[in-house]
Design a protein around this motif. Structure first.
Motif, PDB file in Angstrom:
ATOM      1  N   SER B  79       0.843  -1.189   0.000  1.00 28.56           N
ATOM      2  CA  SER B  79       0.000   0.000   0.000  1.00 28.56           C
ATOM      3  C   SER B  79       0.884   1.246   0.000  1.00 28.56           C
ATOM      4  N   PHE B  80       0.543   2.208  -0.860  1.00 27.80           N
ATOM      5  CA  PHE B  80       1.296   3.458  -0.889  1.00 27.80           C
ATOM      6  C   PHE B  80       1.148   4.204   0.430  1.00 27.80           C
ATOM      7  N   VAL B  81      -0.056   4.160   0.992  1.00 25.99           N
ATOM      8  CA  VAL B  81      -0.343   4.949   2.183  1.00 25.99           C
ATOM      9  C   VAL B  81       0.217   4.288   3.440  1.00 25.99           C
ATOM     10  N   PHE B  82      -0.076   2.990   3.607  1.00 24.46           N
ATOM     11  CA  PHE B  82       0.284   2.326   4.854  1.00 24.46           C
ATOM     12  C   PHE B  82       1.670   1.676   4.810  1.00 24.46           C
ATOM     13  N   GLY B  83       2.213   1.500   3.598  1.00 21.88           N
ATOM     14  CA  GLY B  83       3.523   0.884   3.480  1.00 21.88           C
ATOM     15  C   GLY B  83       3.519  -0.582   3.877  1.00 21.88           C
ATOM     16  N   GLU B  84       2.327  -1.176   3.958  1.00 20.71           N
ATOM     17  CA  GLU B  84       2.244  -2.590   4.298  1.00 20.71           C
ATOM     18  C   GLU B  84       1.645  -3.348   3.133  1.00 20.71           C
TER      19      GLU B  84
END
Lengths: 528, 325
Positions: B79-84
């Motif tokens: 995920s771009f936002v969560f980095g997960e």
């Protein structure tokens, strides 16, 4: 989940929870945005930063008006033009019981700019600075050039314990590494559902009022309002303007409002002879009229800011004449909101060689700022009245910002005329001046959001001087002077209004509204 | 039957592959996530760093091949936002959505079938007409509006039910569920009903039509002639026959309950994957959008398969074999 058991003995109690505080000590907040991580260095964006501020402290804090106040540093000063010295607070303990000292600061500045996968990093505030530990409670920061914004930059960095220097973002999200020195301790984060915080009794500042704080993300505005009305939450942020007048009349609620650091403004193409969205009235090509400062001035005069504030914004905004409201550092005393004068505007247009006006298409987002699309429609109608045939195209923010910033050939801005907003994260005038009005220059990092490509060497010179002046009074004067040139003289942008934010709470609570639009549990207090 | 299932699964793989291409290209030509992610104060160098880190500086086909390569290893991107891992984020939220969808499905059957059968047996009674009129409302009112009205009435005005959120959850087999606690159940009721409304109406109509048709069939007449009680005629003979279309439709609709619980989840702040999708769409979190849609394709494919198998159980005449053979 034990927190819930205290307030809801059984389902019946939960079902019938009466308006009034759910519990004297638990504060439930319904907020419109959710952080993407608890890691204070992962994502440099408002929702994350405001959550982090509960758990972590900074060397310098920003108060509700974004003024700098002592945090983990008790005092700071420029030793010389290139060196700053910070004296650290003694006797501060992290939530895990360890002592705070200079090692923690050194660990923080090592970790903060280098978090893997960070979608927006803090490197921005730390580059060009060399940190040096003098003793356990003294830090020195050296720069290569005089850097007056040192304190502001430092006020963005949340201090972590040196034991967490190698912790991953996941370690922070799970709570494993989440020990700060802030007023609240981290309990848990269930993404999409809640963030739970608990009072930290050893906090070095004013004692937090709430035993427990539960943040619930409720993105949809009407649902957020309904949750407050239903008594499921005690407090909400981002009250939709349309609901304000109704909520004001509700005897069980109280509203808190405050002006924000966000100005809504219009950016105009000042770099193309042939502007894509502008033609003569018959559709034939003309030279871009927005290159002429008189035309830009005429457009500004054609707008009735009072009408927009009163009708579109339901009274919840303040007409703007520059980039930041009065009272902020570096604003110009000379600039007032442009008075509504359609006749004068027409005259000025004729003088500039457009007695019959022209045709223009204006663009803006429709889901980014309060009432953004409606504002743009109102502006377009006002332009039409002075003979500029204006059509409006709005789009979702994720599409709009790319096109407005980099949609044209060679990554140039695509549109001729856009509505945008700017919130000054630093709480002073250099932030918008640097990003919006300085000549676009990739290498210097100037004009990064200058979507109209306003460029004036005289302006750049004054701003550069301001950005190298450590003396506060002198810098404030230079910033005001730059504003006078960029807006008063050049009409580089047209400011419309400053946003006013509204928070709503149950009767008996009030919020010390913040100019940076953040929602802090620390600012929610019982009013007597 | 096993040949049939294997063949169907292989077809599904092709569907998923084609879908991945369409979705990937589709979301990648729209907008730019960087503008959504980055702090506006960031300078050009920082913006370029993020673009590079997210791999957005590469040509689209390269990005796609990279994505496919990782997908084979079970990694649908970060995920771009969560980095997960996008898949992990979706799976985390899945129980909440499935709980909601199952509850809605259950409501659709428990409420829809009896009302439908009743209306089918007495097509001209006023009560039946009222049911049918109600089902038209269920069809035509927009979900988000009904949801908000429900909150207004039951949470704000009457104060019977909580307005938003999921409430207390209990862990069963490592999955958080809320229907086993009273508080969780009270949170579940409104969103589930909101989501079920359309399906209830659908089931009422199907059951009514089926019942009307079945009542005139020879086997019903014969059953009556045999002297069976009316209850037995309805519960055994009629119900079993009208269940085939109901099961088919609900099977297909279950997929849409999961995929499109987005609106209900947003209105009720239900922490499911629909809400994750909406946020991802707002922020252009492309890996989540792609992973989500690929998952939904899989869900649809699997549900279709299950429906086919159910058929053969409900109607012994149906034998599962491949039409092509």
């Amino acid at each position: 989940m034990h927190f819930r058991k205290t307030l809801a003995v059984g389902a019946v109690a939960a079902l019938l929870s009466m308006p009034g505080l759910a519990s004297a000590e638990t504060l439930t907040i319904g907020y419109g945005s959710e952080p993407s991580a608890i890691d204070p260095h992962y994502h440099n964006l408002t929702p994350n930063n405001s959550m982090a501020a509960h758990i972590f402290s900074r060397l310098i804090e920003q108060d509700e008006k974004q003024r700098l106040t002592p945090g983990l540093a008790t005092e700071w000063k420029a030793v010389d033009e290139l060196t700053w010295e910070f004296k650290l607070r003694k006797g501060v303990k992290f939530h895990d019981g360890s002592d705070f000292n200079a090692d923690d600061v050194m660990a923080t500045v090592k970790r903060a700019p280098n978090v893997p996968n960070s979608p927006s990093s803090f490197a921005l505030y730390l580059k060009g600075k060399t940190f040096e530990k003098v003793d356990d409670y003294t830090i020195r920061i050296k720069t290569e050039a005089p850097y007056p914004l040192m304190a502001v930059d430092i006020s963005t960095i949340h201090i972590i314990s040196n034991e967490a220097v190698d912790a991953s973002t996941e370690d922070f999200n799970s709570g494993k590494a989440t020990a700060g020195t802030g007023p609240y301790k981290f309990v848990e984060w269930v993404p999409g559902d809640r963030v739970v915080l608990e009072r930290y009794d050893g906090y070095h500042g004013d004692k937090p009022e709430w035993d427990k704080v539960v943040y619930k993300p409720i993105k949809s505005g009407p649902s957020r309002v309904a949750a407050l009305l239903a008594g499921d939450v005690d407090f909400i942020d981002n009250v939709p303007t349309i609901d304000i007048s109704r909520l004001e009349k509700d005897p069980n609620l109280s509203l808190s409002q405050g002006i924000s650091n966000r100005v809504i403004y219009l950016h105009m193409d000042q770099f193309r002879e042939d502007s894509p969205d502008i033609t003569a009235k018959d559709g034939s090509k003309i030279k871009n009229p927005l290159l002429d400062a008189r035309v830009r001035k005429a457009l500004s005069m054609a707008i009735s800011r009072d009408l927009i504030v009163e009708r579109v914004m339901e009274g919840v905004a303040i007409p703007a004449g520059q980039l930041l409201p009065e009272g902020f550092f570096g604003v110009s005393p000379n600039l007032k909101p442009e008075a509504y004068d359609p006749e004068g505007a027409k005259k000025l247009l004729a003088e500039a060689g457009y007695p019959d006006g022209f045709k223009m298409k204006v663009h803006g987002p429709n889901d980014r700022y309060i009432n953004d699309a409606k504002i743009l429609e109102a502006v377009a109608q006002m332009f039409s009245r002075i003979g500029i045939e204006t059509s409006v195209e709005t789009m979702t923010k994720s599409v709009f910002f790319k096109r407005a910033s980099r949609g044209g050939p060679d990554n140039s801005p695509e549109f001729s005329f856009v509505l945008v907003g700017w919130g000054s994260g630093t709480g002073e005038a250099s932030s918008p001046l640097k990003s919006l009005l300085a000549t676009y220059n990739k290498d210097k990092g100037m004009g990064s959001s200058n979507r109209g490509r306003h460029s004036n060497p005289e302006f750049d010179k004054v701003l550069d001087e301001a950005l190298a002046t450590v003396d506060d009074d002198k810098r404030a004067m230079l910033l005001a002077k730059a504003t006078d040139i960029g807006i008063g003289q050049d009409q580089g942008i047209i400011p419309l209004h400053y946003q006013v934010n509204t928070w709503a709470a149950k009767k008996g609570l009030k919020y010390n509204a913040r100019t940076d639009e953040r929602t802090y549990a620390m600012g929610i207090v019982t009013s007597k | 039957m096993s040949v049939f299932i294997i063949r169907r699964l292989m077809q599904s793989v092709i569907v998923v592959a084609v879908m991945s291409l369409i979705v990937f290209v589709g979301v990648n030509v729209v907008g730019d996530p960087v503008d959504m992610l980055i702090n506006p104060e960031a300078d050009q160098a920082e913006i370029e760093r993020v673009i590079r880190d997210l791999g957005l500086d590469r040509p689209l086909h390269e990005q796609y091949l990279y994505f496919v390569g990782n997908a084979f290893e079970g990694d649908l991107g970060k995920s771009f936002v969560f980095g997960e891992s996008a898949l992990k984020l979706i799976v985390q939220r899945m129980p909440a959505t499935f709980e909601l969808a199952f509850s809605a499905l259950l409501m659709a059957i428990v409420i829809g079938v009896p009302f439908g059968v009743y209306a089918g047996m007495r097509p001209n009674a006023i009560s039946s007409r009222t049911i049918m009129a109600g089902s038209i409302l269920g069809f035509s009112l927009p979900t988000f509006w009904v949801g908000l009205m429900m909150i207004m009435v039951f949470a704000v005005m009457l104060g019977w039910l909580p307005s938003t959120g999921r409430g207390d959850t209990v862990e069963i087999f490592g999955i958080e569920v809320s229907f086993l606690t009273a508080d969780g159940l009270s949170h579940l009721l409104m969103p589930a009903l909101n989501l079920a409304l359309l399906k209830i109406s659908l089931v009422i109509r199907l059951a009514r039509a089926g019942t009307r048709e079945a009542m005139h069939q020879d086997y019903v007449k014969f059953a009556r002639a045999k002297g069976l009680s009316e209850t037995r005629v309805i519960l055994v003979h009629v119900l079993k026959n009208i269940m085939i279309p109901v099961v088919t439709v609900l099977g297909l609709e279950f997929g849409s309950l999961i995929a499109f619980s987005v609106v209900t989840e947003t209105v009720f702040a239900w922490p499911g994957m629909g809400k994750l999708l909406i946020d991802a769409l707002h922020n252009l979190d492309r890996p989540i959008i792609v992973a989500y849609l690929m998952m939904i394709v899989l869900v649809f494919v699997i549900i279709n398969l299950i429906v086919d198998i159910f058929y053969s159980v409900l109607d012994p005449r149906v034998r599962l074999k491949d039409a092509g053979q």
